[in-house]
Write an enzyme that holds these catalytic residues in place. Structure first.
Site, PDB file in Angstrom:
ATOM      1  N   ASP A 206      -5.752  -5.751   5.720  1.00 31.72           N
ATOM      2  CA  ASP A 206      -7.164  -5.405   5.339  1.00 31.72           C
ATOM      3  C   ASP A 206      -8.125  -6.293   5.134  1.00 31.72           C
ATOM      4  O   ASP A 206      -9.037  -5.959   5.153  1.00 31.72           O
ATOM      5  CB  ASP A 206      -6.642  -4.333   3.762  1.00 31.72           C
ATOM      6  CG  ASP A 206      -7.776  -3.567   3.152  1.00 31.72           C
ATOM      7  OD1 ASP A 206      -8.707  -3.423   4.076  1.00 31.72           O
ATOM      8  OD2 ASP A 206      -7.642  -3.016   2.322  1.00 31.72           O
TER       9      ASP A 206
ATOM     10  N   ASP B 180      -3.236 -17.519   3.693  1.00 26.45           N
ATOM     11  CA  ASP B 180      -4.337 -18.537   3.325  1.00 26.45           C
ATOM     12  C   ASP B 180      -4.813 -19.424   4.204  1.00 26.45           C
ATOM     13  O   ASP B 180      -6.121 -19.768   4.459  1.00 26.45           O
ATOM     14  CB  ASP B 180      -4.039 -19.552   1.839  1.00 26.45           C
ATOM     15  CG  ASP B 180      -2.400 -19.735   1.772  1.00 26.45           C
ATOM     16  OD1 ASP B 180      -1.693 -19.179   2.809  1.00 26.45           O
ATOM     17  OD2 ASP B 180      -2.087 -20.399   1.084  1.00 26.45           O
TER      18      ASP B 180
ATOM     19  N   ASP C 132     -11.840  -7.643   7.111  1.00 28.16           N
ATOM     20  CA  ASP C 132     -13.150  -7.564   6.689  1.00 28.16           C
ATOM     21  C   ASP C 132     -13.819  -8.879   6.894  1.00 28.16           C
ATOM     22  O   ASP C 132     -15.068  -8.966   7.083  1.00 28.16           O
ATOM     23  CB  ASP C 132     -13.249  -6.809   5.326  1.00 28.16           C
ATOM     24  CG  ASP C 132     -13.583  -5.518   4.969  1.00 28.16           C
ATOM     25  OD1 ASP C 132     -13.133  -5.004   6.187  1.00 28.16           O
ATOM     26  OD2 ASP C 132     -14.162  -5.272   4.187  1.00 28.16           O
TER      27      ASP C 132
ATOM     28  N   TYR D  59       0.597  -1.387   0.000  1.00 27.49           N
ATOM     29  CA  TYR D  59       0.010   0.090   0.096  1.00 27.49           C
ATOM     30  C   TYR D  59       0.870   1.440   0.106  1.00 27.49           C
ATOM     31  O   TYR D  59       0.268   2.374   0.347  1.00 27.49           O
ATOM     32  CB  TYR D  59      -0.879   0.004   1.135  1.00 27.49           C
ATOM     33  CG  TYR D  59      -2.178  -0.976   0.998  1.00 27.49           C
ATOM     34  CD1 TYR D  59      -2.030  -1.942   0.097  1.00 27.49           C
ATOM     35  CD2 TYR D  59      -3.172  -0.851   1.874  1.00 27.49           C
ATOM     36  CE1 TYR D  59      -3.251  -2.818  -0.165  1.00 27.49           C
ATOM     37  CE2 TYR D  59      -4.324  -1.801   1.692  1.00 27.49           C
ATOM     38  CZ  TYR D  59      -4.261  -2.855   0.930  1.00 27.49           C
ATOM     39  OH  TYR D  59      -5.133  -3.676   0.528  1.00 27.49           O
TER      40      TYR D  59
ATOM     41  N   LYS E  87       3.158 -14.204   3.982  1.00 26.07           N
ATOM     42  CA  LYS E  87       3.024 -15.427   2.804  1.00 26.07           C
ATOM     43  C   LYS E  87       4.351 -15.613   2.173  1.00 26.07           C
ATOM     44  O   LYS E  87       4.954 -15.222   1.112  1.00 26.07           O
ATOM     45  CB  LYS E  87       2.285 -14.677   1.403  1.00 26.07           C
ATOM     46  CG  LYS E  87       1.831 -15.722   0.478  1.00 26.07           C
ATOM     47  CD  LYS E  87       1.077 -16.618   0.761  1.00 26.07           C
ATOM     48  CE  LYS E  87       0.938 -17.731  -0.406  1.00 26.07           C
ATOM     49  NZ  LYS E  87       0.233 -19.005   0.006  1.00 26.07           N
TER      50      LYS E  87
END
Ligand code: ATP
Length: 375
Positions: A265, A241, A269, A134, A209
């Protein structure tokens, strides 16, 4: 004396902020915390009237505060991103709010997206808020040779990238750079391990990851190991994952999770869905040494604005998170308990979870409970 700037903002922002302020008023009086509020009329109406998003003078004023309490920003009359980026992101960077704290707590009486009653979901996500994918560095190039100079400027460091691309055979290529620094990782990890200590968790789960994105998350992992040693608290590594899978199958296993920006992020959610929806999710953009900003995770929800349909719990819990961060954890815990009691009793349910209780009646119920338990 705590000095708090209040930005009710757009859409349902003012409605939910009003309830959060009522709750704060009662809690602070009961606990003898003196808070001076200053309301700032930022948002769509201000922008449409003056053409201004946020002035340097306002930012300077915010710099004198202990915290900012924000409702929501965004309005169909204003191009998407103008207010969100112009205010939220600007403040986040100006005040170097490098921690995004998102508790995911499922309260009794709330329907989670998961099946099964009596689930004990209590995760706290600590999301790095300034680096990773980001940082906004990238470019799109066409066939042939092209050069870009990309600059990452932060308060504590600067990095220049001179990137040359020699593109053969295809027309278009786009790339985006992810950045992790030892400095950026260390400070958010220190926060996560301190939080684990405060919440009596014996382990911090690090999300990454590193098997594919070996460079940036390799460095991240090195810093996790060092932070774990520094704080004397265990750590575990989980791929993003696997975390997504476990969050659905067995979310009870997680306590404090620390994650780079992008994965945080997305996972938070998912967390909001597990805790009953956007209306229940609080958040903090935190700089432990500076000005932090607290806001519900939901946006301005223009479809239900002004109708008394908004769930104010996310905003109320954000106010509690603010008190907790500013050192008033007992008072914060009392607000959380009041919310918990009201939700468990099941008499008051806002329309987002199938009830008919209005925004202000939900606020009333929480305020009444708070008064009762404080007597
Ligand atoms: P943004 O882009 O500003 O983050 P978004 O697209 O994520 O916004 P929100 O405004 O957060 O969307 O809300 C999406 C939908 O969820 C809304 O349209 C609304 O119906 C519902 N919603 C969001 N927050 C609440 C709330 N506090 N109470 C009830 N419903 C809500």
């Amino acid at each position: 004396m705590l000095r708090v700037a209040v930005i009710p903002g757009d859409g349902i922002g003012p409605e939910v902020t009003k309830e959060a302020l009522r709750v704060l008023d009662v809690a602070s009086r009961e606990d003898s915390i003196s808070i001076e509020f200053e309301e700032l009329p930022l948002g769509a109406a201000h922008h449409l009237k003056t053409g201004e998003v946020i002035s340097d003078e306002t930012i300077e004023r915010l710099g004198e505060k202990d915290a900012v309490l924000l409702g929501a920003l965004g309005d169909p009359r204003v191009k998407p991103g103008v207010l969100e980026k112009g205010i939220l992101l600007r403040l986040r960077f100006h005040f170097d709010q490098y921690v995004n704290l998102r508790p995911v707590l499922l309260y009794d009486g709330i329907p989670s997206a998961l099946s099964g009653d009596g689930r004990r979901i209590a995760m706290r996500f600590v999301r790095e808020n300034t680096e990773d994918f980001y940082v906004g560095l990238g470019a799109r190039v066409g066939k042939g040779i092209s050069k870009s100079e990309l600059v990452l400027k932060r308060k504590a460091y600067e990095a220049k990238f001179d990137i040359g691309v020699d593109l053969k055979d295809v027309e278009d290529l786009a790339y985006q750079i992810g950045v992790v620094t030892s400095y950026g990782a260390r400070r958010v990890l220190d926060y996560a391990f301190e939080l684990a200590k405060a919440k009596h968790s014996d382990i911090v789960t690090s999300v990454d990851k590193a098997n594919v994105l070996t460079e940036i998350y390799g460095l991240w992992r090195e810093e996790v190991v060092k932070a774990s040693e520094r704080h004397g608290i265990m750590s575990e590594f989980q791929y993003v994952d696997a975390v997504a899978l476990h969050m659905v199958r067995n979310p009870e296993r997680f306590k404090v999770l620390v994650t780079p920006n992008l994965f945080g992020d997305i996972l938070t959610d998912l967390g909001a869905a597990l805790q009953g929806g956007l209306g229940f999710a609080p958040s903090g953009n935190i700089n432990p040494e500076g000005v932090s900003m607290f806001e519900p995770v939901h946006g301005s929800a223009p479809d239900i604005a002004g109708l008394g349909l908004a769930n104010p719990v996310g905003a109320i819990l954000s106010a509690a998170l603010m008190l907790d961060t500013l050192g008033h954890s007992d008072s914060a815990a009392r607000i959380e308990k009041a919310v918990q009691d009201v939700l468990r009793a099941g008499k008051h349910k806002t329309p987002d979870i199938g009830g008919t209780t209005s925004t202000s009646n939900m606020g009333d119920a929480i305020v009444e409970n708070l008064k009762k338990t404080s007597c």
